[in-house]
Design a protein around this motif. Sequence first.
Motif, PDB file in Angstrom:
ATOM      1  N   SER A  54      -1.766   2.721  -2.445  1.00 27.00           N
ATOM      2  CA  SER A  54      -0.820   2.605  -3.547  1.00 27.00           C
ATOM      3  C   SER A  54      -1.478   1.962  -4.763  1.00 27.00           C
ATOM      4  O   SER A  54      -2.176   0.957  -4.633  1.00 27.00           O
ATOM      5  N   GLN A 259       0.336   2.836   2.778  1.00 25.65           N
ATOM      6  CA  GLN A 259       0.944   2.565   1.483  1.00 25.65           C
ATOM      7  C   GLN A 259       1.475   1.134   1.427  1.00 25.65           C
ATOM      8  O   GLN A 259       2.527   0.863   0.846  1.00 25.65           O
ATOM      9  N   ASP A 282       5.152   7.094  -3.206  1.00 25.56           N
ATOM     10  CA  ASP A 282       4.205   6.714  -2.164  1.00 25.56           C
ATOM     11  C   ASP A 282       4.493   7.337  -0.806  1.00 25.56           C
ATOM     12  O   ASP A 282       3.644   7.257   0.095  1.00 25.56           O
TER      13      ASP A 282
END
Length: 414
Positions: A54, A259, A282
Motif C-alpha cells: 500500500s 496491504q 487496496d
Amino acid sequence: MNKRQGYVNLAALMTAVALICGGIYLGVGTVKKRPEVRTPPVSAPAWIGTWAASPVAAAPVTHAPGAPSGREGRSVRNVVHTSIGGTAARVTFSNLYGTEPLLITGASLAVRDSGSPAAVTDSLRRLTFGGVHETTVAPGGRIVSDPVELRIPYDSDLLISVHTPAPGGPVTSHPQARQTSYIADGDHVQEEAGDAYTEQTLSWYHVTAVDVLTSEARGAIVTIGDSITDGVSATADTNSRWPDILADRLGGRYGVLNQGISGNRLLEYGRGPSTLERFDRDVLDRSGVRTVIVAIGINDVLRAPHAPTADNVTAGLREIADRAHARGLRVIGSTLMPCGGLYRCTPAVEAERLKINAAVRSGGIFDAVVDFDRALRDPYAPGRLKPVYDSGDHLHPSDAGYARMGGAVDLAAL
C-alpha cells in the motif's frame, strides 16, 4: 531462490499397495512439506497479483543521501518478493502522494541474483508505458507498465528499478518495508550489475504492485490490516511476516498480497487513510483477488478514552464484509490479539477488544474466522501475548509469533 526445488515421486516404492488399492501416489518435498492445497487444473492464463504494498506516505524532499527525490538523477532498485510465478509481468507505479508530476525516464524489471542488487543474467527487461520508455505520472495518479515476457519464479525476489532525472517533489513510498532496497546516483536501471547501487533503504519507492500472467495460480488473497500485517517487528530481509508464511504454505497456488499499513485504523485516518476508505484501492482493485483476510481494529480501540466503541468497530467490519461480498469475494476475519503490558492497553481497551472478538467469533460477520487471539495469547495470562510470540513491546509479534499466525489460517477456508 526457490525454496521448493522439486518433489520426489514415491509411487515405485508403493507397488504392492498400488496393486491392492488401484494406485496410491505420495508427493514428498525435498526441502519443504508439500503445500496443503491441491494443484488446480490448468486454465486460461490470467493476470493475478504476486506482490503488492500500500502507498503510505510522501517521502520528504531532502538533499540527504539516499533520498530518491533529493538529488537529480537518482535510481531506485526496489526488492520485492513473489508469491506466485508466471510467464509475463506488469508493474504498477504510483504518484499518489506527489504534489508535482513524476517523470520516469527509465524503468526495468529483473529477477534478483541471490542476496545482492544485481540481476540474474539475461533476466532484465526494460519496461515501457504505451510503447515508450518515458512516462509522466500526474500528482495523485498511477500507471501500469506494458507487460514484459519473463519467466517469473514464485518465492523469489524481483528487482524493480526506476530512474527519475530530477527532483519532482515528495515521493510516494511504503516505509517499514522490512526489506533492503538500493539507491544509486545516475541512470543505472538497465544494468544487470548492482555495483552502482551503493546506498540502502528500508522503504519501497514508487512501486505498489506486480502482476503476473499465469495459468497455474487460482487467484489472489489480499491481507489487509495494520502494523501486525505489515510486519514491522519481523526480521528484515527474511520474509517472515505472517502473510509470507501463508504464501509459503500455499506454495504458489494463490498470490498473497500484503496491504498492511503500520498505524492504520479501520474507521478513521491514522497512518494513511482508514481501512474503509482505502478498501477499494487496496483490495477490490487488485488483480485476480478471490479472498480477503481482514485483520484490523486494535489501533482503533487503543485510542481510549476517545476510541470508538466495540459496536462501532463491529459495524465497520460488517461494512467491509458487505462490500467484499458485493464483488463476489470470500471474506475471512481475524480476532484482535492481546496487548496486555502495553501502557495504552487499559482495562477499558481490553473490555472493548473482548467484545469485538466475541462478535467476530459469532459467525455473523465473516465467511470464516482465523483466531489469532487464541493462537498467540498466553494460556496463563490470556490478556497478554505468550512470551515466545512477543517481540518485546507486548503488541507486535516476534518472528515465531508471525509464523504461528501464518500457520493458524485454515487453508480450506480460503
